[in-house]
Write a protein that holds these residues in place. Structure first.
Motif, mmCIF file in Angstrom:
data_model
loop_
_atom_site.group_PDB
_atom_site.id
_atom_site.type_symbol
_atom_site.label_atom_id
_atom_site.label_comp_id
_atom_site.label_asym_id
_atom_site.label_seq_id
_atom_site.Cartn_x
_atom_site.Cartn_y
_atom_site.Cartn_z
ATOM 1 N N ILE A 99 0.876 -1.355 0.582
ATOM 2 C CA ILE A 99 0.006 -0.031 -0.057
ATOM 3 C C ILE A 99 1.289 1.557 0.174
ATOM 4 C CG2 ILE A 99 -1.965 1.362 1.954
ATOM 5 C CD1 ILE A 99 -2.915 -1.404 2.339
ATOM 6 N N GLY A 100 0.682 1.864 -0.834
ATOM 7 C CA GLY A 100 1.151 3.490 -1.147
ATOM 8 C C GLY A 100 0.584 4.922 -0.686
ATOM 9 N N VAL A 101 1.485 4.945 0.164
ATOM 10 C CA VAL A 101 0.963 6.757 0.874
ATOM 11 C C VAL A 101 1.619 7.712 0.795
ATOM 12 C CG1 VAL A 101 -0.179 6.985 3.597
ATOM 13 C CG2 VAL A 101 0.335 4.948 2.983
ATOM 14 N N GLY A 102 0.898 8.592 0.217
ATOM 15 C CA GLY A 102 1.622 10.210 -0.060
ATOM 16 C C GLY A 102 0.586 11.195 0.306
ATOM 17 N N GLY A 103 1.172 12.012 1.068
ATOM 18 C CA GLY A 103 0.105 13.474 2.108
ATOM 19 C C GLY A 103 0.414 14.346 2.477
ATOM 20 N N LYS A 104 -0.444 14.866 2.960
ATOM 21 C CA LYS A 104 -0.118 16.092 3.565
ATOM 22 C C LYS A 104 -0.677 16.356 4.924
ATOM 23 C CE LYS A 104 1.517 20.946 4.070
ATOM 24 N NZ LYS A 104 1.730 21.960 3.321
ATOM 25 N N PHE A 105 -0.451 16.356 5.954
ATOM 26 C CA PHE A 105 -1.573 16.306 7.353
ATOM 27 C C PHE A 105 -0.982 16.244 8.855
ATOM 28 C CE2 PHE A 105 -1.245 12.059 5.665
ATOM 29 C CZ PHE A 105 -2.574 11.517 5.725
ATOM 30 N N ARG A 106 -1.883 17.597 8.790
ATOM 31 C CA ARG A 106 -1.636 18.621 10.344
ATOM 32 C C ARG A 106 -2.203 17.930 11.259
ATOM 33 N NH1 ARG A 106 -4.641 22.388 8.285
ATOM 34 N NH2 ARG A 106 -6.093 22.649 9.866
ATOM 35 N N ALA A 107 -1.665 18.661 12.264
ATOM 36 C CA ALA A 107 -1.991 17.775 13.857
ATOM 37 C C ALA A 107 -2.756 19.180 14.800
ATOM 38 C CB ALA A 107 -1.513 16.965 14.475
ATOM 39 N N ASP A 108 -3.831 19.298 14.537
ATOM 40 C CA ASP A 108 -4.815 20.464 15.715
ATOM 41 C C ASP A 108 -3.965 19.980 17.246
ATOM 42 O OD1 ASP A 108 -4.709 22.384 13.098
ATOM 43 O OD2 ASP A 108 -6.628 20.919 12.675
ATOM 44 N N ALA A 109 -4.398 18.724 17.436
ATOM 45 C CA ALA A 109 -4.027 18.802 18.721
ATOM 46 C C ALA A 109 -4.221 17.406 19.406
ATOM 47 C CB ALA A 109 -5.693 18.873 19.332
ATOM 48 N N GLY A 110 -3.360 17.603 20.496
ATOM 49 C CA GLY A 110 -2.782 16.239 20.672
ATOM 50 C C GLY A 110 -1.930 16.131 21.913
ATOM 51 N N GLU A 111 -2.330 14.861 22.770
ATOM 52 C CA GLU A 111 -0.859 14.366 23.966
ATOM 53 C C GLU A 111 -0.865 13.339 23.762
ATOM 54 O OE1 GLU A 111 -3.608 14.831 26.689
ATOM 55 O OE2 GLU A 111 -4.203 16.633 26.434
ATOM 56 N N LEU A 112 1.055 13.670 23.852
ATOM 57 C CA LEU A 112 1.968 12.260 23.756
ATOM 58 C C LEU A 112 2.657 12.131 25.370
ATOM 59 C CD1 LEU A 112 3.140 10.665 21.677
ATOM 60 C CD2 LEU A 112 5.122 12.783 21.296
ATOM 61 N N LEU A 113 2.496 10.999 25.136
ATOM 62 C CA LEU A 113 3.149 10.522 26.465
ATOM 63 C C LEU A 113 3.900 9.394 25.937
ATOM 64 C CD1 LEU A 113 3.611 10.651 29.269
ATOM 65 C CD2 LEU A 113 2.140 9.338 30.093
ATOM 66 N N TRP A 114 5.509 9.699 26.083
ATOM 67 C CA TRP A 114 6.613 8.933 25.589
ATOM 68 C C TRP A 114 7.511 8.060 27.147
ATOM 69 C CZ3 TRP A 114 5.891 6.722 20.228
ATOM 70 C CH2 TRP A 114 7.049 6.197 20.339
ATOM 71 N N GLY A 115 7.100 7.800 27.918
ATOM 72 C CA GLY A 115 8.218 7.457 28.858
ATOM 73 C C GLY A 115 7.684 8.342 29.994
ATOM 74 N N LYS A 116 8.681 9.570 30.450
ATOM 75 C CA LYS A 116 8.858 10.095 31.032
ATOM 76 C C LYS A 116 8.403 11.811 30.236
ATOM 77 C CE LYS A 116 11.431 8.770 34.625
ATOM 78 N NZ LYS A 116 13.051 9.448 35.657
ATOM 79 N N PHE A 117 9.041 11.092 29.235
ATOM 80 C CA PHE A 117 8.272 12.595 27.843
ATOM 81 C C PHE A 117 6.716 12.780 27.504
ATOM 82 C CE2 PHE A 117 7.512 13.734 23.590
ATOM 83 C CZ PHE A 117 8.358 15.171 23.737
ATOM 84 N N PHE A 118 6.429 13.787 28.237
ATOM 85 C CA PHE A 118 4.962 14.997 27.702
ATOM 86 C C PHE A 118 5.233 15.723 26.862
ATOM 87 C CE2 PHE A 118 1.272 17.631 28.422
ATOM 88 C CZ PHE A 118 0.349 16.486 28.367
ATOM 89 N N ALA A 119 4.189 15.668 25.711
ATOM 90 C CA ALA A 119 3.996 16.898 25.148
ATOM 91 C C ALA A 119 2.507 17.421 24.620
ATOM 92 C CB ALA A 119 4.898 17.021 23.631
ATOM 93 N N ASP A 120 2.171 18.491 24.958
ATOM 94 C CA ASP A 120 0.857 18.526 23.729
ATOM 95 C C ASP A 120 1.309 19.684 22.633
ATOM 96 O OD1 ASP A 120 -1.442 20.263 23.646
ATOM 97 O OD2 ASP A 120 -1.438 21.201 25.157
ATOM 98 N N LEU A 121 0.870 18.692 21.667
ATOM 99 C CA LEU A 121 0.631 19.252 20.153
ATOM 100 C C LEU A 121 0.097 20.744 19.513
ATOM 101 C CD1 LEU A 121 0.800 16.169 18.013
ATOM 102 C CD2 LEU A 121 2.821 16.822 19.620
ATOM 103 N N LYS A 122 -0.374 20.775 20.406
ATOM 104 C CA LYS A 122 -1.362 22.469 20.193
ATOM 105 C C LYS A 122 -0.749 23.452 19.428
ATOM 106 C CE LYS A 122 -5.362 24.886 21.232
ATOM 107 N NZ LYS A 122 -6.545 24.922 22.665
#
Length: 264
Positions: A99-122
């Motif tokens: 499956i080939g995938v192409g495109g352009k995507f924008r994240a307007d919101a999101g919260e990421l927890l990766w171990g001790k790392f936390f990020a608010d993408l807004k």
């Protein structure tokens, strides 16, 4: 759940054409407890597709998703409340089982927890542009070009492959940037996640601009990154005492190993 589809079509032998199909789905889920899991509260898509016998299928359209989330099998890596919007292109190749995938995507919101790392993408408003292929039989994701851009950090181009993509990802990637801002990275990754554990981080400010190129390899528990970076107009400043170091010019080969790496 609650899937709805409106698909106007035209058949002109031997081709089927579907024009501006509208798809809405609620509570979309993927994966089981032993794999990476993903879900979304609502997904909307519009797409156009041509079906020709014995030919790859090409689908172009627009995708919008809200309430997105994901989790690793051990629960140590989590993402919630993602809102994603963008244009896409999908290509299926029955011969290569890809499956080939192409495109352009924008994240307007999101919260990421990766171990001790936390990020608010807004505040960062990340944008992803990609041209990639997923091979189902090999469970391999090949990234021909993947560009990641964060408003206050800069842009990074990535290429390479991820083996075991849906289960135990192993990375073999190359990354480069010509406009990476260490100050933005410091605020986004280090200060907000570790300032309680290390109060000194709240007192420091970084400046300057980085350019780098590097290799990234290993699994998510034992990554190794090695390459070269250059810094211009660098600055380290302590906010309360008023001292500063800079401007700094630096050319540095580096290697970074995460916990669990077999190398020092």
């Amino acid at each position: 759940e609650n899937l709805s589809l409106n698909a106007p079509f035209e058949w002109s032998r031997p081709t089927w054409r579907i024009g501006e199909a509208q798809l809405t789905a609620l509570k979309l889920t993927y994966g089981d407890k032993n794999r990476w899991q993903a879900a979304a509260e609502r997904v909307q898509a519009s797409a156009t597709m041509d079906l020709v016998p014995d030919q790859p299928v090409k689908i172009t359209g627009r995708l919008k998703s809200t309430g997105g989330k994901f989790a690793s099998p051990d629960g140590s890596k989590l993402g919630e409340n993602f809102a994603i919007d963008g244009d896409f292109e999908l290509r299926t190749d029955p011969v290569k089982h890809s499956i080939g995938v192409g495109g352009k995507f924008r994240a307007d919101a999101g919260e990421l927890l990766w171990g001790k790392f936390f990020a608010d993408l807004k505040m960062q408003q990340p944008v992803i542009e990609l041209q990639a292929d997923y091979f189902r039989d090999l469970d391999r994701f090949d990234c021909r070009r993947c560009n990641f851009n964060l408003t206050k950090i800069g842009s990074v181009d990535v290429s390479g492959s991820v083996e075991g993509f849906s289960q135990s990802p192993k990375l073999r990637l190359q990354a480069r940037s010509a406009n990476f801002l260490p100050g933005g990275f410091y605020e986004f990754v280090l200060r907000s996640s570790f300032n309680r554990e290390y109060p000194l981080l709240d007192k420091l400010t970084l400046g300057g601009e980085l350019a780098f190129q590097c290799q990234i390899h290993g699994d998510l528990q034992s990554l190794i990154t090695e390459g070269d970076l250059s810094l211009k107009a660098g600055e380290l400043r302590e906010q309360l005492e008023g001292w500063q170091i800079g401007p700094i010019t630096l050319n540095l080969p580096f290697q970074i190993s995460w916990a669990g790496s077999p190398k020092a």
